[in-house]
Design a protein around this motif. Structure first.
Motif, PDB file in Angstrom:
ATOM      1  N   LEU A 118       4.144   0.683  -6.771  1.00 47.88           N
ATOM      2  CA  LEU A 118       4.982   1.805  -7.192  1.00 47.88           C
ATOM      3  C   LEU A 118       4.799   2.179  -8.663  1.00 47.88           C
ATOM      4  O   LEU A 118       4.722   3.356  -9.001  1.00 47.88           O
ATOM      5  CB  LEU A 118       6.456   1.488  -6.901  1.00 47.88           C
ATOM      6  CG  LEU A 118       7.440   2.627  -6.975  1.00 47.88           C
ATOM      7  CD1 LEU A 118       7.016   3.799  -6.098  1.00 47.88           C
ATOM      8  CD2 LEU A 118       8.825   2.141  -6.572  1.00 47.88           C
ATOM      9  N   GLY A 119       4.696   1.200  -9.536  1.00 50.34           N
ATOM     10  CA  GLY A 119       4.520   1.488 -10.965  1.00 50.34           C
ATOM     11  C   GLY A 119       3.270   2.293 -11.240  1.00 50.34           C
ATOM     12  O   GLY A 119       3.297   3.285 -11.988  1.00 50.34           O
ATOM     13  N   ASP A 120       2.158   1.876 -10.638  1.00 50.40           N
ATOM     14  CA  ASP A 120       0.901   2.607 -10.824  1.00 50.40           C
ATOM     15  C   ASP A 120       0.984   4.009 -10.236  1.00 50.40           C
ATOM     16  O   ASP A 120       0.473   4.962 -10.822  1.00 50.40           O
ATOM     17  CB  ASP A 120      -0.270   1.857 -10.192  1.00 50.40           C
ATOM     18  CG  ASP A 120      -0.683   0.638 -11.002  1.00 50.40           C
ATOM     19  OD1 ASP A 120      -0.376   0.601 -12.215  1.00 50.40           O
ATOM     20  OD2 ASP A 120      -1.309  -0.264 -10.424  1.00 50.40           O
ATOM     21  N   LEU A 121       1.607   4.127  -9.075  1.00 49.46           N
ATOM     22  CA  LEU A 121       1.730   5.446  -8.446  1.00 49.46           C
ATOM     23  C   LEU A 121       2.476   6.407  -9.374  1.00 49.46           C
ATOM     24  O   LEU A 121       2.029   7.532  -9.601  1.00 49.46           O
ATOM     25  CB  LEU A 121       2.457   5.347  -7.104  1.00 49.46           C
ATOM     26  CG  LEU A 121       2.718   6.702  -6.434  1.00 49.46           C
ATOM     27  CD1 LEU A 121       1.457   7.210  -5.766  1.00 49.46           C
ATOM     28  CD2 LEU A 121       3.853   6.615  -5.462  1.00 49.46           C
ATOM     29  N   ILE A 122       3.577   5.951  -9.922  1.00 51.50           N
ATOM     30  CA  ILE A 122       4.386   6.818 -10.776  1.00 51.50           C
ATOM     31  C   ILE A 122       3.667   7.135 -12.083  1.00 51.50           C
ATOM     32  O   ILE A 122       3.588   8.298 -12.496  1.00 51.50           O
ATOM     33  CB  ILE A 122       5.764   6.179 -11.055  1.00 51.50           C
ATOM     34  CG1 ILE A 122       6.579   6.169  -9.765  1.00 51.50           C
ATOM     35  CG2 ILE A 122       6.502   6.945 -12.154  1.00 51.50           C
ATOM     36  CD1 ILE A 122       7.861   5.375  -9.848  1.00 51.50           C
ATOM     37  N   SER A 123       3.125   6.125 -12.732  1.00 49.11           N
ATOM     38  CA  SER A 123       2.542   6.341 -14.059  1.00 49.11           C
ATOM     39  C   SER A 123       1.188   7.038 -14.032  1.00 49.11           C
ATOM     40  O   SER A 123       0.807   7.668 -15.015  1.00 49.11           O
ATOM     41  CB  SER A 123       2.426   5.022 -14.813  1.00 49.11           C
ATOM     42  OG  SER A 123       1.528   4.151 -14.175  1.00 49.11           O
ATOM     43  N   VAL A 124       0.478   6.955 -12.930  1.00 44.36           N
ATOM     44  CA  VAL A 124      -0.846   7.573 -12.863  1.00 44.36           C
ATOM     45  C   VAL A 124      -0.840   8.786 -11.929  1.00 44.36           C
ATOM     46  O   VAL A 124      -0.981   9.928 -12.363  1.00 44.36           O
ATOM     47  CB  VAL A 124      -1.917   6.547 -12.414  1.00 44.36           C
ATOM     48  CG1 VAL A 124      -3.273   7.206 -12.301  1.00 44.36           C
ATOM     49  CG2 VAL A 124      -1.972   5.380 -13.383  1.00 44.36           C
ATOM     50  N   GLN A 125      -0.669   8.556 -10.650  1.00 44.71           N
ATOM     51  CA  GLN A 125      -0.807   9.611  -9.643  1.00 44.71           C
ATOM     52  C   GLN A 125       0.271  10.692  -9.760  1.00 44.71           C
ATOM     53  O   GLN A 125      -0.036  11.874  -9.815  1.00 44.71           O
ATOM     54  CB  GLN A 125      -0.798   9.006  -8.239  1.00 44.71           C
ATOM     55  CG  GLN A 125      -1.042  10.002  -7.128  1.00 44.71           C
ATOM     56  CD  GLN A 125      -2.424  10.611  -7.166  1.00 44.71           C
ATOM     57  OE1 GLN A 125      -3.377   9.951  -7.550  1.00 44.71           O
ATOM     58  NE2 GLN A 125      -2.540  11.861  -6.800  1.00 44.71           N
TER      59      GLN A 125
ATOM     60  N   MET B 248       0.839  -1.174   0.000  1.00 37.57           N
ATOM     61  CA  MET B 248       0.000   0.000   0.000  1.00 37.57           C
ATOM     62  C   MET B 248       0.889   1.243   0.000  1.00 37.57           C
ATOM     63  O   MET B 248       1.951   1.266   0.597  1.00 37.57           O
ATOM     64  CB  MET B 248      -0.903  -0.011   1.232  1.00 37.57           C
ATOM     65  CG  MET B 248      -1.710   1.253   1.372  1.00 37.57           C
ATOM     66  SD  MET B 248      -3.032   1.250   2.596  1.00 37.57           S
ATOM     67  CE  MET B 248      -2.142   1.052   4.108  1.00 37.57           C
ATOM     68  N   ILE B 249       0.435   2.268  -0.691  1.00 35.40           N
ATOM     69  CA  ILE B 249       1.129   3.552  -0.727  1.00 35.40           C
ATOM     70  C   ILE B 249       0.107   4.645  -0.446  1.00 35.40           C
ATOM     71  O   ILE B 249      -0.955   4.677  -1.046  1.00 35.40           O
ATOM     72  CB  ILE B 249       1.797   3.803  -2.085  1.00 35.40           C
ATOM     73  CG1 ILE B 249       2.824   2.703  -2.380  1.00 35.40           C
ATOM     74  CG2 ILE B 249       2.454   5.174  -2.117  1.00 35.40           C
ATOM     75  CD1 ILE B 249       3.498   2.834  -3.730  1.00 35.40           C
ATOM     76  N   VAL B 250       0.458   5.539   0.492  1.00 38.17           N
ATOM     77  CA  VAL B 250      -0.432   6.643   0.849  1.00 38.17           C
ATOM     78  C   VAL B 250       0.338   7.961   0.791  1.00 38.17           C
ATOM     79  O   VAL B 250       1.546   7.999   0.990  1.00 38.17           O
ATOM     80  CB  VAL B 250      -1.048   6.451   2.257  1.00 38.17           C
ATOM     81  CG1 VAL B 250      -1.966   5.253   2.292  1.00 38.17           C
ATOM     82  CG2 VAL B 250       0.024   6.332   3.317  1.00 38.17           C
ATOM     83  N   LYS B 251      -0.402   9.023   0.511  1.00 39.04           N
ATOM     84  CA  LYS B 251       0.194  10.356   0.478  1.00 39.04           C
ATOM     85  C   LYS B 251       0.371  10.841   1.908  1.00 39.04           C
ATOM     86  O   LYS B 251      -0.564  10.824   2.711  1.00 39.04           O
ATOM     87  CB  LYS B 251      -0.708  11.311  -0.303  1.00 39.04           C
ATOM     88  CG  LYS B 251      -0.104  12.658  -0.556  1.00 39.04           C
ATOM     89  CD  LYS B 251      -1.013  13.462  -1.474  1.00 39.04           C
ATOM     90  CE  LYS B 251      -0.391  14.773  -1.840  1.00 39.04           C
ATOM     91  NZ  LYS B 251      -1.268  15.513  -2.766  1.00 39.04           N
TER      92      LYS B 251
ATOM     93  N   ILE C 199       8.654   7.460  -1.338  1.00 36.93           N
ATOM     94  CA  ILE C 199       9.074   8.091  -2.583  1.00 36.93           C
ATOM     95  C   ILE C 199       8.811   9.576  -2.415  1.00 36.93           C
ATOM     96  O   ILE C 199       7.723   9.987  -1.995  1.00 36.93           O
ATOM     97  CB  ILE C 199       8.365   7.508  -3.827  1.00 36.93           C
ATOM     98  CG1 ILE C 199       8.914   8.161  -5.108  1.00 36.93           C
ATOM     99  CG2 ILE C 199       6.864   7.609  -3.736  1.00 36.93           C
ATOM    100  CD1 ILE C 199       8.509   7.476  -6.390  1.00 36.93           C
ATOM    101  N   VAL C 200       9.836  10.364  -2.673  1.00 34.83           N
ATOM    102  CA  VAL C 200       9.747  11.811  -2.547  1.00 34.83           C
ATOM    103  C   VAL C 200       9.864  12.379  -3.952  1.00 34.83           C
ATOM    104  O   VAL C 200      10.825  12.092  -4.671  1.00 34.83           O
ATOM    105  CB  VAL C 200      10.881  12.361  -1.656  1.00 34.83           C
ATOM    106  CG1 VAL C 200      10.805  13.876  -1.566  1.00 34.83           C
ATOM    107  CG2 VAL C 200      10.844  11.722  -0.270  1.00 34.83           C
ATOM    108  N   TYR C 201       8.884  13.169  -4.333  1.00 32.69           N
ATOM    109  CA  TYR C 201       8.914  13.816  -5.640  1.00 32.69           C
ATOM    110  C   TYR C 201       9.142  15.305  -5.453  1.00 32.69           C
ATOM    111  O   TYR C 201       8.318  15.993  -4.864  1.00 32.69           O
ATOM    112  CB  TYR C 201       7.597  13.570  -6.395  1.00 32.69           C
ATOM    113  CG  TYR C 201       7.480  14.357  -7.669  1.00 32.69           C
ATOM    114  CD1 TYR C 201       8.484  14.324  -8.618  1.00 32.69           C
ATOM    115  CD2 TYR C 201       6.374  15.157  -7.919  1.00 32.69           C
ATOM    116  CE1 TYR C 201       8.392  15.058  -9.793  1.00 32.69           C
ATOM    117  CE2 TYR C 201       6.271  15.886  -9.091  1.00 32.69           C
ATOM    118  CZ  TYR C 201       7.286  15.832 -10.020  1.00 32.69           C
ATOM    119  OH  TYR C 201       7.189  16.570 -11.173  1.00 32.69           O
TER     120      TYR C 201
END
Length: 97
Positions: free
Chosen positions: A75-82, A1-4, A52-54
């Motif tokens: 991670l892939g979905d987070l980067i390519s979408v969000q 899971m990844i959360v903001k 992950i810090v952007y």
């Protein structure tokens, strides 16, 4: 899971800065301290293991546990979408269209 992660909690990922390069990376530390525009995503807010810090318009930093499968699998979905969408919004590119 990844959360903001809420900006008020960015300080929690400072313990993940272990290498001299990470500890001295100006852009990364500027996002964490709130001096530079950016977004932080983590596996969990209270005690994050992986992040992950952007830094908007600049680069991404991956920190913490590289074996965290619950983070890595999303991670892939987070980067390519969000993050793609946030990048466009934060850089103001969506206003051009």
């Amino acid at each position: 899971m990844i959360v903001k992660m809420p900006k008020k909690n960015y300080y929690k990922i400072k313990r993940m800065l272990v290498s001299p390069q990470e500890k001295n990376e100006n852009v990364l530390n500027a996002v964490i301290s709130g001096m530079n525009q950016g977004v932080v995503y983590v596996d969990q807010i209270e005690e994050p293991r992986t992040a992950i810090v952007y830094a908007v318009g600049l680069e991404y930093f991956l920190l913490g546990d590289p074996e965290n499968e619950s983070f890595n699998s999303h991670l892939g979905d987070l980067i390519s979408v969000q993050l793609k969408q946030e990048s466009l919004e934060l850089c103001g590119l969506l206003r051009l269209f």
